[in-house]
Design an enzyme around this catalytic site. Sequence first.
Site, PDB file in Angstrom:
ATOM      1  N   HIS A  64       0.765  -1.175  -0.133  1.00  0.00           N
ATOM      2  CA  HIS A  64      -0.081  -0.093  -0.030  1.00  0.00           C
ATOM      3  C   HIS A  64       0.768   1.218   0.180  1.00  0.00           C
ATOM      4  CE1 HIS A  64      -3.847  -2.352   1.367  1.00  0.00           C
ATOM      5  NE2 HIS A  64      -2.628  -2.900   1.835  1.00  0.00           N
ATOM      6  N   PHE A  65       1.175   1.679  -1.123  1.00  0.00           N
ATOM      7  CA  PHE A  65       1.981   2.774  -1.131  1.00  0.00           C
ATOM      8  C   PHE A  65       1.397   4.188  -1.143  1.00  0.00           C
ATOM      9  CE2 PHE A  65       5.627   0.688  -3.621  1.00  0.00           C
ATOM     10  CZ  PHE A  65       6.233   0.054  -2.294  1.00  0.00           C
ATOM     11  N   ARG A  66       0.056   4.280  -0.998  1.00  0.00           N
ATOM     12  CA  ARG A  66      -0.750   5.674  -0.313  1.00  0.00           C
ATOM     13  C   ARG A  66      -0.630   6.647  -1.387  1.00  0.00           C
ATOM     14  NH1 ARG A  66      -2.990   2.527   3.460  1.00  0.00           N
ATOM     15  NH2 ARG A  66      -1.586   2.330   5.408  1.00  0.00           N
ATOM     16  N   ASN A  96      -6.642   1.098  -2.101  1.00  0.00           N
ATOM     17  CA  ASN A  96      -7.252   2.003  -0.965  1.00  0.00           C
ATOM     18  C   ASN A  96      -6.446   3.182  -0.973  1.00  0.00           C
ATOM     19  OD1 ASN A  96      -5.212   0.136   0.095  1.00  0.00           O
ATOM     20  ND2 ASN A  96      -6.070   0.332   2.015  1.00  0.00           N
ATOM     21  N   HIS A 181      -9.190  -9.720   0.756  1.00  0.00           N
ATOM     22  CA  HIS A 181      -9.064  -9.505   2.210  1.00  0.00           C
ATOM     23  C   HIS A 181     -10.246 -10.123   2.855  1.00  0.00           C
ATOM     24  CE1 HIS A 181      -7.909  -6.733   5.726  1.00  0.00           C
ATOM     25  NE2 HIS A 181      -9.069  -7.482   6.172  1.00  0.00           N
ATOM     26  N   HIS A 235      -2.960 -12.511   3.240  1.00  0.00           N
ATOM     27  CA  HIS A 235      -2.598 -12.547   4.655  1.00  0.00           C
ATOM     28  C   HIS A 235      -3.115 -13.536   5.545  1.00  0.00           C
ATOM     29  CE1 HIS A 235      -5.796  -9.644   4.460  1.00  0.00           C
ATOM     30  NE2 HIS A 235      -5.053  -8.717   4.005  1.00  0.00           N
ATOM     31  N   ASP A 306       2.351  -7.054   2.799  1.00  0.00           N
ATOM     32  CA  ASP A 306       1.135  -6.064   2.998  1.00  0.00           C
ATOM     33  C   ASP A 306       1.683  -4.714   3.624  1.00  0.00           C
ATOM     34  OD1 ASP A 306      -1.542  -5.134   3.685  1.00  0.00           O
ATOM     35  OD2 ASP A 306      -1.737  -6.584   5.291  1.00  0.00           O
ATOM     36  N   HIS A 310       1.807   3.991   8.341  1.00  0.00           N
ATOM     37  CA  HIS A 310       1.253   5.123   8.763  1.00  0.00           C
ATOM     38  C   HIS A 310       2.150   5.818   9.521  1.00  0.00           C
ATOM     39  CE1 HIS A 310      -2.944   3.689   7.881  1.00  0.00           C
ATOM     40  NE2 HIS A 310      -2.623   2.535   8.583  1.00  0.00           N
TER      41      HIS A 310
END
Length: 456
Positions: A64-66, A96, A181, A235, A306, A310
Site C-alpha cells: 500500500h504505497f498510499r 485503497n 481481504h 494475509h 502487506d 502510517h
Amino acid sequence: MKHADLLILGGTVITPNGPEQIDIASRDGRIVALGALQGEWSADTSLYARGLHVLPGVIDSQVHFREPGLTHKEDLEAGTRGAVLGGVTAVFDMPNTHPLTLWEADLQAKLDAAQHRAWCDYAFYIGGSAVNAEQLQNLENLPGCAGVKVFMGSSFGDLLADEDAVLRKILQHGRRRMAIHAEDETRLRERKAIVEASGNLLQHHEWRDVESALKATRRIVALAEESGRRLHILHVSTAEEMQLLARYKHRISVEVTPHHLTLIAPDCYARLGSLAQMNPPVREKRHQDALWQAIRDGVVDVIGSDHAPHTREEKAQPYPQSPSGMTGVQTLLPIMLDHVNAGRLSLQRLVDLTSAGPARVFGIQGKGRIALGYDADLTLVDLAARRTISNDWIASRSGWTPYDGKAITGWPIHTVVRGQIVVRDEQLTGTAGGQALRFLETPEGIPAQPEPLPGR
C-alpha cells in the site's frame, strides 16, 4: 567475443535446477546467457558475486504505497526505493488510495505517477465494488493492472464489498485470479464494542477473532466454487483457515506475511504497542505454527509484505482509534532470510514463495526465475551477513519498522531490475526506471501459469 550490458560473475545462482555456480549475462534487460562466461563474454558492467547467492528478483504482491491522497504516509518513490534497498524488484500496489482505484482513469493516474519515480517494476490493483462490478472484466485486463482486489472487511464506502449479492456480481464479471481481504465486516462491527469499552490494544486479536477471518474465508470460497472463479486469499492468519484452504488448492492460492510468521500475540502488542497493530491481527503461537506447517506442506503459494504504513503520530492515537498497518516491503527479504538461516525453510522454498510463486499465481510475463529470455531481475544476498534492522535504514516516508533493533543473519547486497543495477553494495545507484508489469494471457483470457520451481 560476445558482448552483454551486464555480467554477474562468480555467484551461487538459484535456478529452476537448484543452486548452480554459474555466471549470468544480460542484454537489453533480459538474460541472454548462463554458464561459465568469463573469457567468452565482455560487458559494459561486471558485478562480482563471489560469496553471494543470486536469487530471482523478489516480487512483493501486496503493498500500500498510499499515492494518491495519503502521501504524508508513503508515496511511490519512497516505497519503491525501500523495495529495492530490501531486494524487491517488483510490487503490486493496492487500491485503497484517495481517490480509490476503481476506474480506468484512476489506474492511469497511478501509472503516470510511477513513471520516472518508481525504482522497481509495478502493477496496480483495481478495487472490486458494487459500483464497478459489471465493468470489471474490462478493467482487470488494462495494461498495468494487477487484477481485482476485494475488501470483505476493514474498508469503507465504495471499496467495501461485504454482501453476498455484491460478491457474486464481482465474481461473475472477470476471469483473472481475484485477491481477497477476508474478514467478516458484520462480525467486526458487532465485536468492536469489546475494545471500545476497554481501549486495550492487547485485545486487538480478540476483537478481530479467528471466527471473523474464518467466516469470511468460508463465504468467499463457497461463492468461488459456485462461480468457478479463482481466488488469492491474502494475509491468511489462522490455523483454521489453513485447514480449510488446503482442501481447495484447485482454485485457491494463499498468501502469508512476514509479520504473521515472526511476531506473536500478545507479546508483540505489549512490546511494540500499536506499531504491531495490523488487520488481520498478529495472533498467538498456535496460529503461527500452523502457518509454518502450511509452508512446509505446500499450501502457501506466496509471501507478501502487506506494507501499509502510517505515521508514528497517527499510530500514537489511543486504541482503537490508532490505524492498523505497518511497513514491510523493505524488511520482507531480510526477515525471511533470517528464517532461512534459522532452518525454518530452505532458500529454494523462499525463492518459490517470493519469485516463482507470484509469477506463477498471477501470470506475470518474464519474471520469477533465472532462465534464458526472462527479465534480468536479480537479488544478490549474503546469507552470512549480520545486520541490525533500524528505523534509520527504512526509506518509507513513515520512517519506522516494527523490527527496529532486531539482529538478523542474511542481507540483500545488490539489486538488479531488468539488467540495471539499482542497489550496489547496499547503496542506491542509478535512476528510477521501473516499468509497468506485463501479464500473460491465453486465448481464453486466463493468465497462463509458468512451471513451478522444484523443491521446497
